[in-house]
Design a protein around this motif. Structure first.
Motif, PDB file in Angstrom:
ATOM      1  N   TYR A 134       6.505  -0.725   7.383  1.00 33.11           N
ATOM      2  CA  TYR A 134       5.516  -0.220   8.285  1.00 33.11           C
ATOM      3  C   TYR A 134       5.831   1.358   8.843  1.00 33.11           C
ATOM      4  N   ARG A 137       5.586   4.101   6.050  1.00 36.91           N
ATOM      5  CA  ARG A 137       4.275   4.618   5.726  1.00 36.91           C
ATOM      6  C   ARG A 137       3.819   5.860   6.653  1.00 36.91           C
ATOM      7  N   TYR A 138       4.552   6.128   7.737  1.00 35.67           N
ATOM      8  CA  TYR A 138       4.036   7.386   8.524  1.00 35.67           C
ATOM      9  C   TYR A 138       5.330   8.231   8.646  1.00 35.67           C
ATOM     10  N   GLU A 449       1.766  -6.636   2.522  1.00 38.18           N
ATOM     11  CA  GLU A 449       1.695  -5.623   1.844  1.00 38.18           C
ATOM     12  C   GLU A 449       0.245  -5.264   1.446  1.00 38.18           C
ATOM     13  N   ASP A 453      -1.959  -2.068   2.721  1.00 38.77           N
ATOM     14  CA  ASP A 453      -2.731  -1.205   1.509  1.00 38.77           C
ATOM     15  C   ASP A 453      -4.247  -0.902   1.659  1.00 38.77           C
ATOM     16  N   SER A 457      -3.459   4.726   4.953  1.00 37.91           N
ATOM     17  CA  SER A 457      -2.060   5.286   5.356  1.00 37.91           C
ATOM     18  C   SER A 457      -2.252   6.875   5.530  1.00 37.91           C
ATOM     19  N   ASP A 461       2.935   6.160   1.618  1.00 36.00           N
ATOM     20  CA  ASP A 461       4.028   5.899   1.308  1.00 36.00           C
ATOM     21  C   ASP A 461       4.128   4.138   1.373  1.00 36.00           C
ATOM     22  N   THR A 462       3.958   3.452  -0.014  1.00 36.52           N
ATOM     23  CA  THR A 462       3.796   2.108   0.053  1.00 36.52           C
ATOM     24  C   THR A 462       4.913   1.260  -0.746  1.00 36.52           C
TER      25      THR A 462
END
Length: 559
Positions: A134, A137-138, A449, A453, A457, A461-462
Motif C-alpha cells: 500500500y 502506491r503513494y 491487490e 487496483d 492510485s 505503482d502496483t
C-alpha cells in the motif's frame, strides 16, 4: 352509760378531725410544687427503674465504700464506652473500603442445556500497521508514516517548493524523512484513519475453529470477525458479539490461524524488535484501543491462552467512588481507559477541530459529529501531533500542578480476562500439512491487490503483487496458531465493600454498651424520657411558684 356514750361521741369526732387533717396534709403535699432540688431525687429514683443495672448501686448500696467503688467502676466504664463510640463514629465517617474475592461456578445460561462461560472477544492487531504494497502506491507516504511513529515535525518551505519536506530534528537512526512538495500535495488530504483502513495487512485471519466446528459455519463466511481502527492499526475483532460459549478444557476451545505476510512488511515495521501480532482478550463491549496492554505473538509458534474470567464490582457513593450513571461512552463499555481515550479526543478536537480516529461508538456521546471529524495528514502534522504529544506529556506528569486533565471515575462493574500464555515452536511436519493453506493466502493477496487496483492510485505503482510459493519455510515463517480455552468455568468475582458500615456501627456501640454498662437502646430511650420529664416538671415548677393557678397542670406523672 351516758358518760360512756359521750366519750364515744368525742372519740368519733377526734377520728373525723384526724382524717380531715390527714386529707388536708395530702392535698397540700400534692399541690406543693417540686423544688429544684428534686433533680437528684428524681435521678435516684430513675436508677432503680432503668435497665442499666449497675448504676443503682451507686445510690442504693448499703455501705458508702461500696457506693464509691461502684461509682468509680461506672465512671471508668462510661469513659471507655464513650471513647469506643467516638472512635466508631469517626471510623464510620471515613467510609474505608476493602475487597473480597470469591470464586463461583457459572450457572446455566438461558438457551443452553448446561452451565458454560462466554468466550471473550479476541482482538488481533498487526505489528505491521500499514503494508508495504500500500505504501508503494503513494510516493512519500512511507517517510510520512515514519514521521508519525517517531513524532517528527514536518514543515514546508514555501520559498523553495521543489525542496523536500524535512523534519526539524534528526530521528534516532540519523536519517531524515524526506518527500518532495509535489508528493506531499498528493497525500496531504489523506487521513490517518483512511491509511490504516486501506493499508491493513493483505491477509485476513485464515481460519477459526470452535471445537469441531468452523466459525464460517457458525457465523457465515468471514462474519466471525470485524475491524477496529486504532493506534495499534486496523485490528481484527474475533467473536465480536461474544456469542461463543465454552466448557472447561478443550471442549469449546477457540482455535485461530493467522498469517504474518512477512513479504509485505513495511520498511519502518521491520525495524521493530518484535513482529507478528498483539493479542488482547476483552469483553465484547470493550475495545482494544482502550486496553492497557496485550500479548506479543510471533509466527512459527503455537500459543495456548488459558483464560479465567474476572468480574470487579465497586460500590456507589457516598462510600464508593464509581459513578453508576457511567455505563457507555464513545469507546463502548465505560472504563477508566475509555474515559481517558475520550478525554484525549476532546483535547485534540479543542486544539485542532479534528481527531485521529473515529471511536467505535460516537452515537453514545452528546455530539457524535465531533468524533467523526478525523484529521488529514496536513492537519495532523501541523496541529494534531503536537496536541497529542502535549496531552500525553501533561497526563503522565504526576507532579503537574492544577486539576487533572481527565476526571475519570472508576466503573461500577468491569469484566476482564486473565491469561496464562504458553507456547511452543510450530512443528515442521505440521507446517508441511498446512502447505495447501498457502493457496488460500495467495487467493487473499490477489483479491486484495484487485481491490486496490479498483481505487484511484495517486502514483500508479502496483508492482508489489508477490505471492507465496508452496514451501514449508513460507508456512513456518508466517503461520501462527492461537488456542483460547478455559481450564475451569469458574468466575472470580472481586467485590468492593464498606469495611465499617451502619450495621457494624450499631453493633459495635451496642456491644460495648451492653458488656460494660448493661445498657441497650431502650436504656437510651429511658434516659431521654427521664430528661424530658424532669425538664417538664422543672418548667412547670417555676411557673407554679409565680402563678398558683398552674399547679394542677403538672400533676401528670404519666409523661
Amino acid at each position: 352509760y351516758n358518760e360512756y356514750k359521750s366519750y364515744l361521741s368525742r372519740l368519733r369526732k377526734s377520728f373525723t378531725d384526724l382524717r380531715m387533717l390527714l386529707n388536708n396534709a395530702d392535698s397540700e403535699k400534692t399541690e406543693q410544687p417540686p423544688s429544684r432540688g428534686g433533680w437528684y431525687e428524681d435521678f435516684k429514683e430513675f436508677t432503680t427503674e432503668t435497665t442499666s443495672h449497675g448504676i443503682k448501686y451507686v445510690f442504693h448500696a448499703a455501705y458508702r465504700w461500696v457506693r464509691v467503688i461502684y461509682l468509680v467502676l461506672y465512671l471508668l466504664a462510661v469513659g471507655y464506652t464513650m471513647s469506643i463510640v467516638i472512635d466508631s463514629i469517626m471510623q464510620f465517617a471515613q467510609m474505608e473500603t476493602g475487597t473480597k474475592i470469591e470464586t463461583r461456578v457459572m450457572e446455566k445460561i438461558e438457551g443452553l442445556n448446561q452451565a458454560a462461560v462466554s468466550h471473550p472477544t479476541v482482538t488481533v492487531c498487526p505489528v505491521n500497521i500499514v503494508s508495504q504494497s500500500y505504501l508503494n502506491r503513494y510516493a512519500g507516504l512511507g517517510d510520512t508514516m515514519k514521521a508519525f511513529r517517531t513524532f517528527e515535525e514536518l514543515y514546508i518551505d514555501p520559498k523553495q517548493p521543489e525542496r523536500a519536506v524535512r523534519s526539524k530534528d534528526n530521528v534516532t537512526d540519523g536519517k531524515l524523512p524526506s518527500i518532495s512538495l509535489k508528493d506531499w500535495n498528493n497525500i496531504k488530504d489523506m487521513t490517518y484513519e483512511e491509511i490504516i483502513r486501506d493499508g491493513r495487512p493483505r491477509v485476513k485471519p485464515l481460519q477459526c475453529e470452535h471445537y469441531v466446528d468452523h466459525c464460517d459455519d457458525i457465523f457465515g463466511h468471514e462474519n466471525w470477525f470485524t475491524y477496529e481502527n486504532s493506534l495499534s492499526g486496523s485490528c481484527f475483532r474475533i467473536n465480536p458479539q461474544g456469542t461463543l460459549y465454552t466448557q472447561s478444557g478443550d471442549y469449546g476451545m477457540l482455535k485461530l490461524f493467522l498469517f504474518a505476510d512477512l513479504e509485505d512488511y513495511s520498511d519502518y515495521a521491520k525495524k521493530d524488535p518484535q513482529y507478528g501480532w498483539v493479542v488482547t482478550f476483552t469483553d465484547n463491549g470493550t475495545y482494544s484501543s482502550t486496553a492497557t496492554s496485550g500479548f506479543y505473538m510471533s509466527p512459527g509458534n503455537v500459543y495456548k491462552a488459558d483464560l479465567s474470567k474476572v468480574e470487579e464490582v465497586s460500590i456507589t457513593p457516598p462510600a464508593g467512588k464509581c459513578n453508576p450513571h457511567h455505563t457507555t461512552d464513545a469507546y463502548g463499555t465505560y472504563s477508566v481507559n475509555s474515559c481517558v481515550a475520550t478525554c484525549r479526543d476532546d483535547y485534540i478536537y479543542e486544539k485542532c477541530k479534528c481527531i485521529q480516529f473515529t471511536p467505535p461508538h460516537p452515537e453514545n456521546t452528546a455530539d457524535p459529529e465531533k468524533y467523526q471529524r478525523t484529521c488529514s495528514l496536513e492537519e495532523w502534522m501541523r496541529c494534531g501531533q503536537q496536541a497529542y504529544k502535549k496531552f500525553v506529556s501533561d497526563f503522565v506528569d504526576l507532579k503537574r500542578e492544577g486539576e487533572s486533565m481527565c476526571k475519570c471515575e472508576k466503573a461500577c462493574k468491569e469484566i476482564s480476562y486473565r491469561a496464562t500464555i504458553s507456547s511452543s515452536r510450530l512443528s515442521k511436519y505440521y507446517a508441511k500439512e498446512k502447505i495447501p493453506m498457502l493457496r488460500k493466502v495467495n487467493g487473499k493477496i490477489n483479491v486484495r491487490e484487485a481491490e486496490m487496483d479498483l481505487k484511484k492510485s495517486r502514483v500508479g505503482d502496483t508492482t508489489n503483487t508477490s505471492v507465496y510459493s508452496p514451501t514449508v519455510d513460507n508456512v513456518y515463517s508466517n503461520l501462527m496458531v492461537l488456542e483460547v480455552l478455559f481450564t475451569k468455568i469458574h468466575v472470580e468475582r472481586i467485590d468492593e465493600y464498606l469495611k465499617f458500615d451502619f450495621n457494624g456501627l450499631i453493633g459495635n456501640i451496642g456491644g460495648q454498651m451492653g458488656m460494660l454498662l448493661g445498657a441497650s437502646a431502650f436504656t437510651v430511650i429511658e434516659f431521654i424520657h427521664f430528661l424530658i420529664k424532669s425538664c417538664w416538671r422543672y418548667c412547670l415548677n417555676k411557673r407554679g411558684r409565680q402563678d398558683p393557678s398552674t399547679v394542677g397542670y403538672y400533676k401528670n406523672e404519666g409523661l
